[in-house]
Scaffold this motif. Structure first.
Motif, PDB file in Angstrom:
ATOM      1  N   ALA A 125       0.761  -1.205   0.055  1.00 51.35           N
ATOM      2  CA  ALA A 125      -0.102   0.060   0.154  1.00 51.35           C
ATOM      3  C   ALA A 125       1.009   1.037   0.159  1.00 51.35           C
ATOM      4  O   ALA A 125       1.917   1.257   0.273  1.00 51.35           O
ATOM      5  CB  ALA A 125      -0.778   0.019   1.470  1.00 51.35           C
ATOM      6  N   THR A 126       0.449   2.328  -0.647  1.00 55.62           N
ATOM      7  CA  THR A 126       1.093   3.630  -0.665  1.00 55.62           C
ATOM      8  C   THR A 126       0.104   4.669  -0.101  1.00 55.62           C
ATOM      9  O   THR A 126      -0.976   4.764  -0.476  1.00 55.62           O
ATOM     10  CB  THR A 126       1.355   3.830  -2.115  1.00 55.62           C
ATOM     11  N   ASN A 127       0.379   5.666   0.834  1.00 49.49           N
ATOM     12  CA  ASN A 127      -0.388   6.730   1.211  1.00 49.49           C
ATOM     13  C   ASN A 127       0.456   7.977   1.007  1.00 49.49           C
ATOM     14  O   ASN A 127       1.488   8.336   1.354  1.00 49.49           O
ATOM     15  CB  ASN A 127      -0.577   6.464   2.838  1.00 49.49           C
ATOM     16  N   ALA A 128       0.194   9.063  -0.067  1.00 51.22           N
ATOM     17  CA  ALA A 128       0.948  10.005  -0.294  1.00 51.22           C
ATOM     18  C   ALA A 128      -0.309  11.021   0.224  1.00 51.22           C
ATOM     19  O   ALA A 128      -1.475  11.195  -0.191  1.00 51.22           O
ATOM     20  CB  ALA A 128       0.870  10.120  -1.585  1.00 51.22           C
ATOM     21  N   THR A 129       0.190  12.146   1.165  1.00 53.52           N
ATOM     22  CA  THR A 129      -0.808  12.975   1.723  1.00 53.52           C
ATOM     23  C   THR A 129       0.077  14.042   2.139  1.00 53.52           C
ATOM     24  O   THR A 129       1.202  14.235   2.490  1.00 53.52           O
ATOM     25  CB  THR A 129      -1.272  12.326   3.315  1.00 53.52           C
ATOM     26  N   PRO A 130      -0.754  15.267   2.149  1.00 50.05           N
ATOM     27  CA  PRO A 130      -0.205  16.649   2.509  1.00 50.05           C
ATOM     28  C   PRO A 130       0.174  16.527   3.760  1.00 50.05           C
ATOM     29  O   PRO A 130      -0.616  16.052   4.671  1.00 50.05           O
ATOM     30  CB  PRO A 130      -1.216  17.623   1.940  1.00 50.05           C
ATOM     31  N   PHE A 131       1.082  17.408   4.212  1.00 48.71           N
ATOM     32  CA  PHE A 131       1.606  17.495   5.490  1.00 48.71           C
ATOM     33  C   PHE A 131       2.174  18.845   5.771  1.00 48.71           C
ATOM     34  O   PHE A 131       2.404  19.551   5.079  1.00 48.71           O
ATOM     35  CB  PHE A 131       2.542  16.293   6.091  1.00 48.71           C
ATOM     36  N   THR A 132       1.812  19.212   7.279  1.00 51.42           N
ATOM     37  CA  THR A 132       2.517  20.381   7.980  1.00 51.42           C
ATOM     38  C   THR A 132       2.872  20.225   9.098  1.00 51.42           C
ATOM     39  O   THR A 132       2.437  19.295   9.899  1.00 51.42           O
ATOM     40  CB  THR A 132       1.431  21.635   7.707  1.00 51.42           C
ATOM     41  N   ILE A 133       3.827  21.086   9.674  1.00 52.98           N
ATOM     42  CA  ILE A 133       4.046  21.053  10.914  1.00 52.98           C
ATOM     43  C   ILE A 133       3.458  22.408  11.421  1.00 52.98           C
ATOM     44  O   ILE A 133       3.897  23.514  11.017  1.00 52.98           O
ATOM     45  CB  ILE A 133       5.532  21.308  11.368  1.00 52.98           C
ATOM     46  N   ASN A 134       2.422  22.490  12.197  1.00 50.52           N
ATOM     47  CA  ASN A 134       1.860  23.454  12.730  1.00 50.52           C
ATOM     48  C   ASN A 134       2.439  24.365  13.734  1.00 50.52           C
ATOM     49  O   ASN A 134       3.396  24.110  14.225  1.00 50.52           O
ATOM     50  CB  ASN A 134       0.095  23.197  13.143  1.00 50.52           C
ATOM     51  N   ALA A 135       1.737  25.526  14.271  1.00 50.35           N
ATOM     52  CA  ALA A 135       2.434  26.520  15.140  1.00 50.35           C
ATOM     53  C   ALA A 135       2.807  25.885  16.271  1.00 50.35           C
ATOM     54  O   ALA A 135       3.575  26.278  16.981  1.00 50.35           O
ATOM     55  CB  ALA A 135       1.729  27.767  15.122  1.00 50.35           C
ATOM     56  N   ALA A 136       1.860  24.971  16.862  1.00 44.30           N
ATOM     57  CA  ALA A 136       2.163  24.172  18.028  1.00 44.30           C
ATOM     58  C   ALA A 136       3.431  23.004  17.849  1.00 44.30           C
ATOM     59  O   ALA A 136       3.733  22.360  18.878  1.00 44.30           O
ATOM     60  CB  ALA A 136       1.032  23.491  18.611  1.00 44.30           C
ATOM     61  N   GLY A 137       4.001  22.920  16.749  1.00 40.41           N
ATOM     62  CA  GLY A 137       4.910  21.879  16.578  1.00 40.41           C
ATOM     63  C   GLY A 137       4.165  20.512  16.440  1.00 40.41           C
ATOM     64  O   GLY A 137       5.143  19.461  16.346  1.00 40.41           O
ATOM     65  N   GLN A 138       3.192  20.435  16.061  1.00 44.37           N
ATOM     66  CA  GLN A 138       2.400  19.296  15.763  1.00 44.37           C
ATOM     67  C   GLN A 138       2.182  18.841  14.258  1.00 44.37           C
ATOM     68  O   GLN A 138       2.152  19.862  13.363  1.00 44.37           O
ATOM     69  CB  GLN A 138       1.031  19.194  16.156  1.00 44.37           C
ATOM     70  N   VAL A 197       0.632  17.465  11.045  1.00 41.76           N
ATOM     71  CA  VAL A 197      -0.834  17.490  10.622  1.00 41.76           C
ATOM     72  C   VAL A 197      -0.671  16.824   9.406  1.00 41.76           C
ATOM     73  O   VAL A 197      -0.110  17.404   8.155  1.00 41.76           O
ATOM     74  CB  VAL A 197      -1.580  18.866  10.474  1.00 41.76           C
ATOM     75  N   ALA A 198      -1.304  15.667   9.140  1.00 40.68           N
ATOM     76  CA  ALA A 198      -1.349  14.858   8.040  1.00 40.68           C
ATOM     77  C   ALA A 198      -2.737  14.133   7.648  1.00 40.68           C
ATOM     78  O   ALA A 198      -2.809  13.003   8.086  1.00 40.68           O
ATOM     79  CB  ALA A 198      -0.156  13.486   7.845  1.00 40.68           C
ATOM     80  N   GLY A 256      -4.253  12.771   5.383  1.00 38.04           N
ATOM     81  CA  GLY A 256      -4.485  11.196   4.870  1.00 38.04           C
ATOM     82  C   GLY A 256      -4.101  10.167   5.812  1.00 38.04           C
ATOM     83  O   GLY A 256      -4.234   9.094   5.723  1.00 38.04           O
ATOM     84  N   ILE A 257      -3.532  10.627   6.788  1.00 39.82           N
ATOM     85  CA  ILE A 257      -3.072   9.475   8.023  1.00 39.82           C
ATOM     86  C   ILE A 257      -3.981   9.510   9.009  1.00 39.82           C
ATOM     87  O   ILE A 257      -4.665   8.501   9.575  1.00 39.82           O
ATOM     88  CB  ILE A 257      -1.647   9.690   8.407  1.00 39.82           C
ATOM     89  N   SER A 258      -4.364  10.943   9.481  1.00 39.56           N
ATOM     90  CA  SER A 258      -5.371  10.924  10.551  1.00 39.56           C
ATOM     91  C   SER A 258      -6.020  12.452  10.688  1.00 39.56           C
ATOM     92  O   SER A 258      -5.450  13.344  10.015  1.00 39.56           O
ATOM     93  CB  SER A 258      -4.705  10.863  12.064  1.00 39.56           C
ATOM     94  N   ASN A 259      -7.199  12.414  11.153  1.00 38.50           N
ATOM     95  CA  ASN A 259      -7.730  13.731  11.175  1.00 38.50           C
ATOM     96  C   ASN A 259      -7.210  14.592  12.376  1.00 38.50           C
ATOM     97  O   ASN A 259      -7.471  15.752  12.638  1.00 38.50           O
ATOM     98  CB  ASN A 259      -9.549  13.657  11.430  1.00 38.50           C
ATOM     99  N   LEU A 260      -6.743  13.899  13.470  1.00 38.03           N
ATOM    100  CA  LEU A 260      -5.970  14.320  14.606  1.00 38.03           C
ATOM    101  C   LEU A 260      -4.486  14.883  14.468  1.00 38.03           C
ATOM    102  O   LEU A 260      -3.945  13.929  13.678  1.00 38.03           O
ATOM    103  CB  LEU A 260      -6.283  13.557  15.730  1.00 38.03           C
ATOM    104  N   PRO A 261      -4.031  15.666  14.774  1.00 37.39           N
ATOM    105  CA  PRO A 261      -2.447  15.943  14.857  1.00 37.39           C
ATOM    106  C   PRO A 261      -1.818  14.933  15.775  1.00 37.39           C
ATOM    107  O   PRO A 261      -2.132  14.361  16.631  1.00 37.39           O
ATOM    108  CB  PRO A 261      -2.413  17.420  15.230  1.00 37.39           C
ATOM    109  N   PHE A 262      -0.321  14.877  15.278  1.00 35.65           N
ATOM    110  CA  PHE A 262       0.519  14.105  16.042  1.00 35.65           C
ATOM    111  C   PHE A 262       1.386  14.993  16.898  1.00 35.65           C
ATOM    112  O   PHE A 262       1.913  16.052  16.203  1.00 35.65           O
ATOM    113  CB  PHE A 262       1.426  13.177  15.186  1.00 35.65           C
ATOM    114  N   ASN A 263       1.958  14.661  18.178  1.00 37.51           N
ATOM    115  CA  ASN A 263       2.911  15.444  18.937  1.00 37.51           C
ATOM    116  C   ASN A 263       4.263  14.675  18.874  1.00 37.51           C
ATOM    117  O   ASN A 263       4.203  13.396  18.774  1.00 37.51           O
ATOM    118  CB  ASN A 263       2.323  15.427  20.405  1.00 37.51           C
ATOM    119  N   LYS A 264       5.248  15.421  18.717  1.00 38.85           N
ATOM    120  CA  LYS A 264       6.710  14.829  18.577  1.00 38.85           C
ATOM    121  C   LYS A 264       6.965  14.477  20.132  1.00 38.85           C
ATOM    122  O   LYS A 264       6.795  15.267  21.078  1.00 38.85           O
ATOM    123  CB  LYS A 264       7.695  15.648  17.902  1.00 38.85           C
ATOM    124  N   LEU A 265       7.488  13.032  20.167  1.00 33.81           N
ATOM    125  CA  LEU A 265       8.073  12.791  21.510  1.00 33.81           C
ATOM    126  C   LEU A 265       9.347  13.017  21.627  1.00 33.81           C
ATOM    127  O   LEU A 265      10.238  13.120  20.752  1.00 33.81           O
ATOM    128  CB  LEU A 265       7.754  11.308  21.605  1.00 33.81           C
TER     129      LEU A 265
END
Length: 126
Positions: A99-112, A114-115, A117-126
């Motif tokens: 499978a392949t997933n090509a999605t737009p992404f950004t790192i928002n102002a909070a450093g999260q 946002v992709a 195509g992967i999730s409607n919710l942002p990811f936090n960097k650990l």
């Protein structure tokens, strides 16, 4: 005739310099976006019952993990390896299962991360 040659040489020099500098900017922007993705990202809604993480390493490989606790006390988990790349604002994940997933992404102002195509919710960097 001599001023024409020097003008032509100057215009040619400026054109080449402009083209090369644009190319370097694009490479630098891509390198910065790639560098910013490196590491572990955890979806922002994690809890004791649910956890989803993305792992990006420097070799262009990574994996996702998902953990779902069941009401009966058992749990379901999976690990899904992928190779990844980014270009400008697109993140591409090529999973080992084909499978392949090509999605737009950004790192928002909070450093999260946002992709959409992967999730409607942002990811936090650990």
């Amino acid at each position: 005739m001599k001023p024409y040659k020097s003008l032509k040489a100057t215009v040619l020099f400026l054109a080449i310099t402009t083209l090369l500098s644009c190319n370097n900017d694009e490479k630098n922007n891509n390198a910065e976006s790639t560098k910013s993705l490196l590491g572990v990202w955890q979806r922002s809604d994690f809890s004791a019952e649910y956890d989803y993480k993305l792992y990006f390493n420097t070799e262009g490989n990574g994996y996702s993990t998902e953990y779902i606790a069941q009401p009966d006390g058992t749990a379901i988990s999976n690990l899904r390896p992928f190779s990844w790349s980014s270009s400008e604002a697109t993140l591409t994940l090529d999973y080992d299962d084909g499978a392949t997933n090509a999605t737009p992404f950004t790192i928002n102002a909070a450093g999260q991360l946002v992709a959409s195509g992967i999730s409607n919710l942002p990811f936090n960097k650990l």
